[in-house]
Design a protein around this motif. Sequence first.
Motif, PDB file in Angstrom:
ATOM      1  N   SER A   1       0.846  -1.190   0.000  1.00 20.03           N
ATOM      2  CA  SER A   1       0.000   0.000   0.000  1.00 20.03           C
ATOM      3  C   SER A   1       0.879   1.236   0.000  1.00 20.03           C
ATOM      4  CB  SER A   1      -0.949  -0.001   1.198  1.00 20.03           C
ATOM      5  OG  SER A   1      -0.226  -0.072   2.400  1.00 20.03           O
TER       6      SER A   1
ATOM      7  N   VAL B   1       0.577   5.923  -0.348  1.00 22.01           N
ATOM      8  CA  VAL B   1      -0.184   7.151  -0.514  1.00 22.01           C
ATOM      9  C   VAL B   1       0.449   7.905  -1.683  1.00 22.01           C
ATOM     10  CG1 VAL B   1      -0.846   9.344   0.537  1.00 22.01           C
ATOM     11  CG2 VAL B   1      -0.768   7.265   1.934  1.00 22.01           C
TER      12      VAL B   1
ATOM     13  N   GLU C   1       0.388  11.371  -4.240  1.00 20.89           N
ATOM     14  CA  GLU C   1      -0.021  12.770  -4.247  1.00 20.89           C
ATOM     15  C   GLU C   1       0.381  13.415  -5.570  1.00 20.89           C
ATOM     16  OE1 GLU C   1       1.403  16.628  -1.852  1.00 20.89           O
ATOM     17  OE2 GLU C   1       0.422  15.122  -0.587  1.00 20.89           O
TER      18      GLU C   1
ATOM     19  N   TRP D   1      -7.787   2.382  -5.654  1.00 17.42           N
ATOM     20  CA  TRP D   1      -7.579   3.760  -5.205  1.00 17.42           C
ATOM     21  C   TRP D   1      -8.732   4.191  -4.319  1.00 17.42           C
ATOM     22  CZ3 TRP D   1      -5.708   7.620  -9.484  1.00 17.42           C
ATOM     23  CH2 TRP D   1      -4.539   7.140 -10.089  1.00 17.42           C
ATOM     24  N   TYR D   2      -8.423   5.010  -3.316  1.00 19.10           N
ATOM     25  CA  TYR D   2      -9.419   5.686  -2.499  1.00 19.10           C
ATOM     26  C   TYR D   2      -8.966   7.134  -2.391  1.00 19.10           C
ATOM     27  CZ  TYR D   2     -12.532   6.991   1.260  1.00 19.10           C
ATOM     28  OH  TYR D   2     -13.495   7.621   2.013  1.00 19.10           O
ATOM     29  N   ILE D   3      -9.786   8.062  -2.817  1.00 14.70           N
ATOM     30  CA  ILE D   3      -9.409   9.473  -2.848  1.00 14.70           C
ATOM     31  C   ILE D   3      -9.661  10.101  -1.476  1.00 14.70           C
ATOM     32  CG2 ILE D   3      -9.729  11.686  -4.021  1.00 14.70           C
ATOM     33  CD1 ILE D   3      -8.626   9.304  -5.779  1.00 14.70           C
ATOM     34  N   LEU D   4      -8.596  10.660  -0.906  1.00 11.04           N
ATOM     35  CA  LEU D   4      -8.667  11.291   0.415  1.00 11.04           C
ATOM     36  C   LEU D   4      -8.954  12.788   0.333  1.00 11.04           C
ATOM     37  CD1 LEU D   4      -5.562   9.567   2.016  1.00 11.04           C
ATOM     38  CD2 LEU D   4      -7.974   9.052   2.468  1.00 11.04           C
ATOM     39  N   GLN D   5      -8.370  13.465  -0.673  1.00  9.67           N
ATOM     40  CA  GLN D   5      -8.528  14.920  -0.775  1.00  9.67           C
ATOM     41  C   GLN D   5      -8.290  15.365  -2.200  1.00  9.67           C
ATOM     42  OE1 GLN D   5      -5.453  16.448   1.837  1.00  9.67           O
ATOM     43  NE2 GLN D   5      -4.021  16.656   0.135  1.00  9.67           N
TER      44      GLN D   5
ATOM     45  N   PRO E   1     -12.939  13.390  -2.797  1.00  6.26           N
ATOM     46  CA  PRO E   1     -12.875  12.613  -1.561  1.00  6.26           C
ATOM     47  C   PRO E   1     -14.025  11.612  -1.439  1.00  6.26           C
ATOM     48  CG  PRO E   1     -12.348  14.891  -1.105  1.00  6.26           C
ATOM     49  CD  PRO E   1     -12.826  14.831  -2.542  1.00  6.26           C
ATOM     50  N   GLY E   2     -13.676  10.386  -1.066  1.00  9.26           N
ATOM     51  CA  GLY E   2     -14.656   9.325  -0.896  1.00  9.26           C
ATOM     52  C   GLY E   2     -14.819   8.415  -2.098  1.00  9.26           C
TER      53      GLY E   2
ATOM     54  N   SER F   1     -13.825   5.613  -4.643  1.00 14.68           N
ATOM     55  CA  SER F   1     -12.952   4.438  -4.661  1.00 14.68           C
ATOM     56  C   SER F   1     -13.080   3.791  -6.033  1.00 14.68           C
ATOM     57  CB  SER F   1     -13.385   3.452  -3.573  1.00 14.68           C
ATOM     58  OG  SER F   1     -12.536   2.334  -3.565  1.00 14.68           O
TER      59      SER F   1
END
Length: 102
Positions: free
Chosen positions: A33, A35, A37, A56-60, A80-81, A83
């Motif tokens: 895994s 992160v 950016e 993928w999971y979008i955080l921001q 955000p949110g 996937s």
Amino acid sequence: MCVVSVHPSSPNKERAPDGMEVTVLPANAQMSSAVFELAPMAVGRAIKHRSVSEVWYILQGEGELWWRSADAQSVITLEPGVSLSIPLETCFQVRNVGNSPL
């Protein structure tokens, strides 16, 4: 018995083939895994993974992901949110359309 991976105190940062900055997180023999950016208003290089699939999971942030498989293509809005999965042999390119990191 349970073995827990612990994130190192100074994360291992790298540059992905598409140009995004990567912070590598704990991994084991079955999965890894990280992160990713992408800077504001930046566009990653189009790539195709030949040996891995991704989830993928979008955080921001705000962006778009263009993808193409053997029989279809589309653009997905990233926020955000959201996937999504990127299957093996799928071409894709990500674009940050906002003023903050994606």
